[in-house]
Design an enzyme around this catalytic site. Structure first.
Site, PDB file in Angstrom:
ATOM      1  N   ALA A   1       6.477  -0.270 -39.743  1.00 29.43           N
ATOM      2  CA  ALA A   1       6.864  -0.487 -38.342  1.00 29.43           C
ATOM      3  C   ALA A   1       6.099   0.427 -37.395  1.00 29.43           C
ATOM      4  O   ALA A   1       5.634   1.497 -37.780  1.00 29.43           O
ATOM      5  CB  ALA A   1       8.362  -0.229 -38.187  1.00 29.43           C
TER       6      ALA A   1
ATOM      7  N   ARG B   1      -2.469 -13.784 -30.066  1.00 25.23           N
ATOM      8  CA  ARG B   1      -3.573 -14.003 -29.133  1.00 25.23           C
ATOM      9  C   ARG B   1      -4.733 -14.700 -29.851  1.00 25.23           C
ATOM     10  O   ARG B   1      -4.693 -14.911 -31.056  1.00 25.23           O
ATOM     11  CB  ARG B   1      -3.972 -12.665 -28.513  1.00 25.23           C
ATOM     12  CG  ARG B   1      -2.883 -12.141 -27.567  1.00 25.23           C
ATOM     13  CD  ARG B   1      -3.127 -10.721 -27.157  1.00 25.23           C
ATOM     14  NE  ARG B   1      -4.483 -10.535 -26.655  1.00 25.23           N
ATOM     15  CZ  ARG B   1      -5.112  -9.365 -26.586  1.00 25.23           C
ATOM     16  NH1 ARG B   1      -4.488  -8.257 -26.988  1.00 25.23           N
ATOM     17  NH2 ARG B   1      -6.330  -9.291 -26.118  1.00 25.23           N
TER      18      ARG B   1
ATOM     19  N   ARG C   1      -1.550 -33.660   1.680  1.00 26.49           N
ATOM     20  CA  ARG C   1      -0.154 -33.252   1.530  1.00 26.49           C
ATOM     21  C   ARG C   1       0.087 -32.366   0.307  1.00 26.49           C
ATOM     22  O   ARG C   1       1.164 -31.798   0.144  1.00 26.49           O
ATOM     23  CB  ARG C   1       0.749 -34.499   1.481  1.00 26.49           C
ATOM     24  CG  ARG C   1       0.977 -35.097   2.842  1.00 26.49           C
ATOM     25  CD  ARG C   1       1.720 -36.412   2.748  1.00 26.49           C
ATOM     26  NE  ARG C   1       0.844 -37.487   2.295  1.00 26.49           N
ATOM     27  CZ  ARG C   1       1.268 -38.682   1.871  1.00 26.49           C
ATOM     28  NH1 ARG C   1       2.559 -38.941   1.815  1.00 26.49           N
ATOM     29  NH2 ARG C   1       0.412 -39.601   1.496  1.00 26.49           N
TER      30      ARG C   1
ATOM     31  N   ASP D   1      -5.163 -41.165  -8.425  1.00 25.71           N
ATOM     32  CA  ASP D   1      -3.916 -40.390  -8.441  1.00 25.71           C
ATOM     33  C   ASP D   1      -2.737 -41.173  -9.026  1.00 25.71           C
ATOM     34  O   ASP D   1      -1.614 -41.023  -8.585  1.00 25.71           O
ATOM     35  CB  ASP D   1      -3.596 -39.900  -7.025  1.00 25.71           C
ATOM     36  CG  ASP D   1      -3.350 -41.059  -6.047  1.00 25.71           C
ATOM     37  OD1 ASP D   1      -3.618 -42.209  -6.415  1.00 25.71           O
ATOM     38  OD2 ASP D   1      -2.892 -40.779  -4.923  1.00 25.71           O
TER      39      ASP D   1
ATOM     40  N   ARG E   1      -0.949  13.920 -41.389  1.00 20.62           N
ATOM     41  CA  ARG E   1       0.048  14.366 -40.414  1.00 20.62           C
ATOM     42  C   ARG E   1       0.344  15.838 -40.690  1.00 20.62           C
ATOM     43  O   ARG E   1       0.103  16.341 -41.791  1.00 20.62           O
ATOM     44  CB  ARG E   1       1.326  13.543 -40.535  1.00 20.62           C
ATOM     45  CG  ARG E   1       2.031  13.756 -41.846  1.00 20.62           C
ATOM     46  CD  ARG E   1       3.332  12.985 -41.947  1.00 20.62           C
ATOM     47  NE  ARG E   1       4.033  13.376 -43.163  1.00 20.62           N
ATOM     48  CZ  ARG E   1       4.802  12.568 -43.870  1.00 20.62           C
ATOM     49  NH1 ARG E   1       4.955  11.312 -43.502  1.00 20.62           N
ATOM     50  NH2 ARG E   1       5.419  13.004 -44.942  1.00 20.62           N
TER      51      ARG E   1
END
Ligand code: UD1
Ligand code: MG
Length: 519
Positions: free
Chosen positions: A386, A339, A19, A109, A446
């Site tokens: 950031a 993580r 079931r 069970d 940059r």
């Protein structure tokens, strides 16, 4: 605990659990940190059994593999065909050479069974020197379960399965929980006499009680204090009910040890988790696996921690963590993803929309916004600007980035690993850092900005932008009539090839390139 009896535990886990409608064998379904089978084994563990036999059948390979992880000392015994619970126990005992002692049989069970209850059953059985003792419970709805049939003196007469019961027996609400203690010698003898003369044509373990009773052997009933412990699991609706019941039990126990759960109904704590005093767990929070939360830590709302260690007085808000470590007083979130092997030292901060993997963040260091930190070591009291990315993967291999202590990296940096930024170094906003930055240096990587004066007015004439530019120029002209860069003049002079400011200028002055770093 001195043990007068040799004890054998037999767990019945060969059934399919039709079931459940699952490819996973029923006993392997998870419930707050353990499988159904794992719960049964841990309830039996304090018995200190000399051996544990698990009868496997359906999904035998999967169940064996699971056993080798959670109970390597248990012996799996194969019941190739499921010919009934009596048959299953007979096969289990065939694998156990010597005959004496107590045999404790537990259906695989019944995950809410507590060690205290199975312990009390076994003690009562051994003290009474009974041939067999069944754990019974009075339940509101006995549908589908075996009934305890007592004689006029209230002694156990037999256990009757519902499908074999008459109307009077079906009205009985005292049921067989599927947990028993037997005297090994008398059990073996009775198992040899079982018939299959019943509705299912199976060998019923429960028939052992009637057989022993007829032979004049003492059989007993031990009634469980809380019938909830005896609930079995036959389908996923029952599994969900068991999960809620176990959640409430676990939560109540933690609250009694001094942990605050602000909304117990939405707080799901695996039985394997450890929490220290004065931890506060806010709503919609799941604490799973080997998670540990230190004293006074604040977890939630909306947090999932899996195998994660959180130090004292740390806080984790609306975040997800797997295999991470959060140091004392550190703060995480809202909306962070930690993580495996993300390690935050004391008072470190991982802020909003930040993902950290396999990285050490030093004491007091901050990664406040919109950043991916992968395979990095960051020293102490450093601030990462950031929207930075620790570019750890070259498509084939992963590489590490090392950032020193007291460093200040600019916003929107790419750290292309392997690369190092030294102690006290700065980097300019918008830099792609491919070369090491020595201690104390300013790393700039940059292109310079150039402004083409008047471009909009000339090339986008008639647009709202051009009109706004013109108005701004007029206003500027009005305020500073003597300004050589007045609007009318500048706009008129603009072209694509001019007005590139300070092309050869070196970094420095009052406004350094790192000035857009965020904290
Ligand atoms: C059994 C009891 C019933 C009791 C109920 C409690 C019998 C005959 N009946 O009924 O009185 O009220 O448990 O939940 O024992 N199993 C095997 N091999 C087999 C058959 C079963 O290992 O050949 C295992 C199953 O995997 C399960 C346990 O034994 O873990 C019980 O079997 P199940 O078929 O669920 O018995 P019930 O009909 O529930
Ligand atoms: Mg059952």
């Amino acid at each position: 605990m001195p043990q007068p009896h040799l004890r054998t535990v037999v767990v019945l886990a060969a059934g399919e659990g039709k079931r459940m409608k699952s490819t996973l064998p029923k006993v392997l379904h998870p419930l707050l940190g353990r499988t159904l089978l794992g719960h049964v084994l841990s309830a039996a563990a304090p018995l200190g059994a000399d051996r544990t036999v698990v009868v496997v059948g359906h999904g035998a390979d999967q169940v064996r593999a699971h056993l080798s992880e959670v109970a390597p000392d248990a012996t799996p015994v194969l019941q190739a065909e499921q010919l009934g619970t009596g048959h299953a126990v007979r096969i289990a005992l065939d694998a156990v050479p010597d005959g004496a002692g107590t045999v404790v049989v537990i259906n695989g069970d019944v995950p809410l069974l507590r060690p205290e209850t199975v312990g009390a059953l076994v003690t009562a059985h051994e003290e009474a020197a009974a041939a067999a003792t069944v754990l019974a419970a009075e339940v509101p709805d006995p549908t589908g379960l075996g009934r305890i049939v007592r004689d006029a003196e209230g002694r156990l007469e037999q256990i009757v399965e519902e499908r074999d019961a008459d109307a009077t027996q079906r009205a009985i609400r005292e049921i067989n929980a599927g947990i028993y203690a037997f005297d090994a010698v008398r059990l073996r003898a009775a198992l040899g006499k079982l018939s299959t003369d019943n509705d299912q044509g199976e060998e019923y373990l429960t028939d052992v009680f009637g057989l022993l009773r007829s032979a004049g052997e003492p059989v007993a009933v031990h009634v469980a204090v809380d019938h909830v412990e005896t609930l079995g699991c036959n389908d996923r609706v029952e599994l969900a009910t068991l999960r809620r019941l176990l959640r409430d039990r676990v939560n109540e126990a933690w609250m009694r040890t001094g942990v605050s759960l602000l909304d117990p109904a939405t707080t799901w704590i695996d039985v394997t988790v450890a929490l220290d005093r004065d931890a506060v767990i806010d709503q919609n929070t799941q604490l799973r696996g080997a998670t540990v939360v230190g004293a006074g830590a604040l977890i939630g709302p909306d947090v999932t921690l899996i195998d994660t260690i959180v130090g004292p007085a740390a806080s984790v808000v609306r975040s997800h963590a797997v295999g991470a470590e959060v140091g004392a007083g550190a703060s995480v979130g809202p909306y962070a993803y930690l993580r495996p092997a993300a390690r935050l030292a004391e008072k470190a901060k991982i802020g909003t929309f930040v993902e950290v993997k396999n990285s050490e963040i030093g004491t007091g260091s901050k990664v406040p916004h919109l950043t991916y930190v992968g395979d990095a070591t960051i020293g102490e009291q450093t601030n990462i600007g950031a929207a930075s990315v620790f570019v750890n993967y070259d498509g084939v291999n992963k590489h590490r980035t090392v950032i020193g202590s007291h460093a200040r990296t600019g916003a929107d940096n790419m750290f292309v690993a392997p690369v190092e930024v030294g102690d006290g170094a700065y980097t300019a906003a918008g830099s792609v850092i491919v070369d090491d930055v020595p201690a104390g240096a300013m790393g700039v990587a940059r292109a310079r900005q150039r402004n083409i004066e008047g471009w909009v007015v000339k090339r986008r004439a008639g647009t709202a932008a051009a009109e706004a530019a013109q108005r701004a120029g007029d206003a500027k002209g009005a305020r500073r009539p003597g300004d050589a860069k007045g609007a009318s003049e500048g706009a008129g002079a603009a072209s694509d090839s001019e007005a590139i400011h300070g092309a050869a200028e070196t970094v420095g002055g009052t406004s350094g390139p790192g000035d857009t770093a965020t904290e």
